[in-house]
Design a protein around this motif. Sequence first.
Motif, PDB file in Angstrom:
ATOM      1  N   SER A 157       0.581  -1.243  -0.042  1.00  9.72           N
ATOM      2  CA  SER A 157      -0.083  -0.084   0.077  1.00  9.72           C
ATOM      3  C   SER A 157       0.860   1.324  -0.003  1.00  9.72           C
ATOM      4  O   SER A 157       1.698   1.471   0.823  1.00  9.72           O
ATOM      5  N   ALA A 176       0.471   5.683  -1.349  1.00 11.45           N
ATOM      6  CA  ALA A 176      -0.481   6.599  -1.830  1.00 11.45           C
ATOM      7  C   ALA A 176      -0.077   7.667  -2.807  1.00 11.45           C
ATOM      8  O   ALA A 176      -0.705   8.502  -3.340  1.00 11.45           O
ATOM      9  N   GLU A 216       1.020   9.346  -5.702  1.00 12.53           N
ATOM     10  CA  GLU A 216       0.392   9.363  -7.045  1.00 12.53           C
ATOM     11  C   GLU A 216       1.464   9.678  -8.228  1.00 12.53           C
ATOM     12  O   GLU A 216       2.364  10.393  -7.904  1.00 12.53           O
ATOM     13  N   SER A 276      -0.897   7.034   3.468  1.00 12.64           N
ATOM     14  CA  SER A 276      -2.028   7.566   3.488  1.00 12.64           C
ATOM     15  C   SER A 276      -2.658   8.716   2.237  1.00 12.64           C
ATOM     16  O   SER A 276      -2.161   9.176   1.436  1.00 12.64           O
ATOM     17  N   ASN A 277      -4.151   8.467   1.964  1.00 15.14           N
ATOM     18  CA  ASN A 277      -4.592   9.169   0.902  1.00 15.14           C
ATOM     19  C   ASN A 277      -5.261  10.524   1.338  1.00 15.14           C
ATOM     20  O   ASN A 277      -5.907  11.180   0.473  1.00 15.14           O
ATOM     21  N   LYS A 309      -0.967  14.298   1.289  1.00 13.55           N
ATOM     22  CA  LYS A 309      -0.666  14.511  -0.064  1.00 13.55           C
ATOM     23  C   LYS A 309       0.233  16.036  -0.084  1.00 13.55           C
ATOM     24  O   LYS A 309       1.182  16.055  -0.724  1.00 13.55           O
TER      25      LYS A 309
END
Lengths: 135, 179
Positions: A22, A24, A26, A60-61, A66
């Motif tokens: 996992s 996150a 992008e 983490s999303n 981010k």
Amino acid sequence: MINKIFVTLVSFLFFFNLLNISYAVEPNEIMKNKDHEIRARNISKNVRCMICQNQSIDESNAPLAKDLRVLIRNEIKKGKSDDEIYFFLTERYGDFILLKPPLKLNTLALWFLPFVFLVVGVLILFFYNKKYRKV
Amino acid sequence: MVKQILIIPSIFFLIIVSIFFYLLIIDRNPSEIPSNLINKTIPFFETESLFKNKKFISSEEFGNEIVLVNFFATWCKPCRDEHGYIKKFQSKEKLRIIGINYKDDPEKANAWLKDLGNPYSDVPLDKNGRIAIDWGVYGIPETFVISSDGIIKYRHVGPITKKIYKKINLLIATLKLKK
């Protein structure tokens, strides 16, 4: 035949496991400079997501995670060292933002109490056994 | 002798249980993190203002009186919930309140304030959330109490409730006494 099944099974598991890691990050966040990207990923793995609190910002999303990932990459681009980036983050969010608590005077108990307990436990066992043998 | 030693673990166990029980019943939120900026000067920022045609420069706005800084957004439901208390701080306590509009659309913010009432003396815009990071904000709404010498005295994460409203007023009263 068994050999073949084994190989497919292992490769299947391997493939599945690869997909299962996992993270996150992008695609548009990834830096062109590979060394820089590795550094950014490394820092992100040690930085707590303040919203989810038990995830790193690498996993983490959350929007703030981010933002911090992008911020870390921008700071690396500016030529900041890893320590400077950690300092930048702890100055604002406190030591809590580091997943690993730093060794400080107020975290001494946290780091060394387990060893103290271990020694105490061994001592208790030792004396208990000694007495038991005498009886 | 052996039996006496066996009492020690049970006493130890009872102590641990009572500590856990104590932590369970006292009023605390374990996910709330104390701000690292308490007793530090406010972070410098410069940004556009929602109402005024001139830039909002933090060093010109703080340091004369006690100021409340409230991070809010129109997309944030708890911000709407606490808005009554923010208005009360302005109307009843006569406080200067600066509302930092977090990751929002200025037009929506304008409409939102027109609809619910505007307690803010100024609304600097934090369009990409960078100012909030400098303030160590992690979940809006967040409210900061700034002393008259520009030092952060208190931070509350989450909407203002009756209890927090009283707590902030008490703090402000003591800040005024010290002066």
